[in-house]
Motif scaffolding. Structure first.
Motif, PDB file in Angstrom:
ATOM      1  N   GLU A   1      23.787  37.907  70.896  1.00 44.37           N
ATOM      2  CA  GLU A   1      24.796  38.920  70.562  1.00 44.37           C
ATOM      3  C   GLU A   1      24.210  40.333  70.628  1.00 44.37           C
ATOM      4  OE1 GLU A   1      24.999  35.862  69.368  1.00 44.37           O
ATOM      5  OE2 GLU A   1      27.138  35.393  69.489  1.00 44.37           O
TER       6      GLU A   1
ATOM      7  N   SER B   1      30.640  38.213  71.051  1.00 42.20           N
ATOM      8  CA  SER B   1      29.812  37.002  71.059  1.00 42.20           C
ATOM      9  C   SER B   1      28.717  37.166  72.093  1.00 42.20           C
ATOM     10  CB  SER B   1      30.648  35.795  71.491  1.00 42.20           C
ATOM     11  OG  SER B   1      31.563  35.446  70.523  1.00 42.20           O
ATOM     12  N   ALA B   2      27.847  36.186  72.161  1.00 42.00           N
ATOM     13  CA  ALA B   2      26.851  36.127  73.231  1.00 42.00           C
ATOM     14  C   ALA B   2      27.552  35.701  74.516  1.00 42.00           C
ATOM     15  CB  ALA B   2      25.768  35.127  72.864  1.00 42.00           C
TER      16      ALA B   2
ATOM     17  N   THR C   1      24.148  30.918  73.686  1.00 42.17           N
ATOM     18  CA  THR C   1      23.728  30.369  72.391  1.00 42.17           C
ATOM     19  C   THR C   1      23.240  28.926  72.551  1.00 42.17           C
ATOM     20  OG1 THR C   1      25.378  31.820  71.403  1.00 42.17           O
ATOM     21  CG2 THR C   1      24.422  30.155  69.972  1.00 42.17           C
TER      22      THR C   1
ATOM     23  N   ARG D   1      28.077  27.924  64.303  1.00 47.62           N
ATOM     24  CA  ARG D   1      28.644  28.033  65.646  1.00 47.62           C
ATOM     25  C   ARG D   1      30.087  28.539  65.591  1.00 47.62           C
ATOM     26  NH1 ARG D   1      25.736  26.059  69.777  1.00 47.62           N
ATOM     27  NH2 ARG D   1      26.929  27.679  70.829  1.00 47.62           N
ATOM     28  N   GLY D   2      30.406  29.410  66.512  1.00 50.86           N
ATOM     29  CA  GLY D   2      31.737  30.007  66.530  1.00 50.86           C
ATOM     30  C   GLY D   2      31.889  31.139  65.518  1.00 50.86           C
ATOM     31  N   GLY D   3      30.760  31.574  64.919  1.00 53.72           N
ATOM     32  CA  GLY D   3      30.809  32.503  63.789  1.00 53.72           C
ATOM     33  C   GLY D   3      31.246  33.919  64.099  1.00 53.72           C
ATOM     34  N   SER D   4      31.329  34.292  65.369  1.00 59.92           N
ATOM     35  CA  SER D   4      31.767  35.659  65.671  1.00 59.92           C
ATOM     36  C   SER D   4      33.211  35.900  65.231  1.00 59.92           C
ATOM     37  CB  SER D   4      31.661  35.939  67.172  1.00 59.92           C
ATOM     38  OG  SER D   4      30.321  35.904  67.564  1.00 59.92           O
ATOM     39  N   ASP D   5      34.008  34.845  65.226  1.00 59.81           N
ATOM     40  CA  ASP D   5      35.384  34.985  64.722  1.00 59.81           C
ATOM     41  C   ASP D   5      35.343  35.471  63.272  1.00 59.81           C
ATOM     42  OD1 ASP D   5      36.423  33.874  67.102  1.00 59.81           O
ATOM     43  OD2 ASP D   5      36.183  31.836  66.319  1.00 59.81           O
TER      44      ASP D   5
ATOM     45  N   PHE E   1      28.387  36.947  64.717  1.00 53.38           N
ATOM     46  CA  PHE E   1      27.584  35.743  64.466  1.00 53.38           C
ATOM     47  C   PHE E   1      26.388  35.987  63.552  1.00 53.38           C
ATOM     48  CE2 PHE E   1      24.591  32.508  66.732  1.00 53.38           C
ATOM     49  CZ  PHE E   1      25.067  31.418  66.021  1.00 53.38           C
TER      50      PHE E   1
HETATM   51  N1  ASP Z   1      27.607  32.829  70.106  1.00 58.49           N
HETATM   52  C1  ASP Z   1      27.882  32.037  68.933  1.00 58.49           C
HETATM   53  C2  ASP Z   1      28.194  30.603  69.318  1.00 58.49           C
HETATM   54  O1  ASP Z   1      28.225  30.271  70.490  1.00 58.49           O
HETATM   55  C3  ASP Z   1      28.950  32.633  68.078  1.00 58.49           C
HETATM   56  C4  ASP Z   1      30.312  32.714  68.728  1.00 58.49           C
HETATM   57  O2  ASP Z   1      30.432  32.628  69.948  1.00 58.49           O
HETATM   58  O3  ASP Z   1      31.305  32.867  67.993  1.00 58.49           O
HETATM   59  O4  ASP Z   1      28.400  29.791  68.463  1.00 58.49           O
END
Ligand code: ASP
Ligand code: ADP
Ligand code: MG
Length: 411
Positions: free
Chosen positions: A69, A36-37, A42, A147-151, A132
């Motif tokens: 990222e 992730s970043a 982000t 958001r949260g897309g790195s998962d 992401f």
């Molecule tokens: N950096 C992105 C976010 O904050 C993706 C992630 O962290 O999963 O949403």
């Protein structure tokens, strides 16, 4: 291996991540890492886009927010190399991770993992992949996954390279019965079924992006949530460290009625007063909202007393509240109602458990316990393995704690 924002928050933390990766490489594993970043990055990038223009081009938003990222993938590759580990970074467009063109919330369509696997075999090269982000093939433009897309990037890459496991390293050592930041007595689960995790994630638990759980379920990827704060050298790479395995229901021996509690404060309530009680009215209300891409969640409609008019209440994401109110005001003549009432200070608290399929009265216990605490329930929805209650936002923590002990999750 996937590392979230707090795990790569600065160069020191990235060095710690590199040691986790090195441990696995030294143990003989081929490794792809998704990062992730840096924590907060982000949000900062999103803020800059809004500052530049509140109504901005979603394609350019993706260009900006995907950059966080790119930085961490490069830094991790550099750090791995400095530890003597062969590694290179990959941006979404380079692999490529191809996605739909829904900028800001794109879906992964396809990942070609062949080149990554070839490099494992030929040079033991660790792939460090920016999470992401992806690319829309038709337009050639950079996309982001929400958001949260790195998962989701991590689980998708794991499926593409047929990984034995997808380890999600984060700032908690697993999935808990509820957010441990709100309920310190929450307990870590050793295992949780995909379906339950799907409900937990979609009803507010931010530990995994919903789409990543869906992908894990469809492609049968074993997803393991664990802490990046454990000392890399203390971990036996062949053993099973503390953490939570997301797996098929059949793998879970001891099944409880309620497994977890989720909550979300990103809700808004809209009530339409004295709306005509006749066929076609629901369509007149929810049609225009759907056309405006507004997701309606809980819906409560009274049976009218006078046979002529009734009240209808429903929830929408807080971010869409103003837009929804405008859509309804614009369609007022067609719908026919007296007035609109709305509230932004509401929260949805949800109780989840596969055991509810075979147990009656689970929700009734919650109604009683919340009533005893003086918490009013504004709306209720139920499905096979969960129920959700809409309450005043100020009572969220109290409600979550009350339900957590009610269903024996404190023990
Ligand atoms: N950096 C992105 C976010 O904050 C993706 C992630 O962290 O999963 O949403
Ligand atoms: P990352 O940056 O590693 O992706 P996130 O902040 O996205 O981490 O997700 C981890 C956070 O999710 C935890 O710090 C925790 O507060 C929160 N969380 C919410 N519900 C749960 C839960 N049921 N179990 C574990 N963590 C949860
Ligand atoms: Mg996250």
């Amino acid at each position: 291996m996937k590392f979230g924002g707090t795990s790569v928050a600065d160069v020191d933390r990235i060095r710690n991540v590199a040691r986790h990766v090195k441990r696995e490489v030294d143990a003989g594993h081929d490794v792809a890492v998704v990062v992730s970043a840096m924590a907060g990055k982000t949000n900062e990038l999103v803020g800059w886009c809004r500052e530049a223009s509140p109504l901005h081009d979603a394609r350019e938003y993706d260009v900006v927010v995907a950059s966080g990222e790119q930085v961490t993938s490069g830094l991790l590759a550099i750090t791995l190399q400095s530890l003597g580990v062969t590694a290179r970074s990959w941006q979404g467009w380079q692999i490529p991770i191809s996605t739909s063109n829904a900028h800001g919330a794109a879906r992964i369509l396809d990942i070609d993992g062949a080149e990554l696997v070839r490099r494992f075999e030929e040079r033991k090269e660790v792939a460090v992949i920016s999470g992401f982000q992806g690319i829309c093939r038709e337009t050639g433009r950079i996309t982001t996954l929400g958001r949260g897309g790195s998962d989701t990037s991590a689980v998708a890459v794991a499926a593409a390279i047929r990984a034995d496991r997808c380890d999600i390293y984060t700032d908690v050592d697993g999935v808990y019965t509820t957010d441990p930041r709100v309920v310190p007595r929450a307990r870590r689960m050793d295992k949780i079924a995909f379906e339950e995790m799907l409900e937990l994630a979609s009803l507010g638990a931010k530990v995994l992006q919903v789409r990543s759980v869906e992908l894990g379920m469809v492609h049968n990827v074993r997803v393991f949530v664990r802490s990046s704060f454990d000392k890399p050298e203390d971990i036996d790479p062949h053993g099973m460290p503390p953490g939570t395995l997301i797996c098929n229901e059949e793998e879970i021996v001891e099944q409880q009625v309620v497994t977890g509690i989720a909550f979300s404060k990103d809700e808004a309530q809209i009530s339409i007063r004295r709306v005509q009680d006749k066929p076609g009215v629901a369509a007149a209300i929810f049609g225009p909202l759907a056309e405006a891409n507004i997701n309606v969640d809980m819906i409560v409609q009274n049976v009218s007393g006078d046979g002529a008019t009734t009240d209808l209440t429903f929830t929408v994401p807080a971010a869409d509240y103003e837009r929804a109110a405008k859509v309804l005001a614009d369609s007022r003549a067609r719908i026919g109602y007296e007035r609109l009432d709305g509230a932004n200070d509401v929260a949805k608290v949800s109780v989840i458990g596969i055991g509810m399929r075979s147990h009656a009265g689970v929700a009734a216990q919650a109604f009683k316990a919340l009533a005893e605490r003086g918490i009013n329930i504004r709306a209720i929805t139920t499905s096979e393995i969960k129920f959700s209650l809409l309450i005043e936002a100020a009572y969220t923590e109290l409600a979550v704690r009350t339900l957590h002990s009610l269903y024996g999750l404190d023990k």
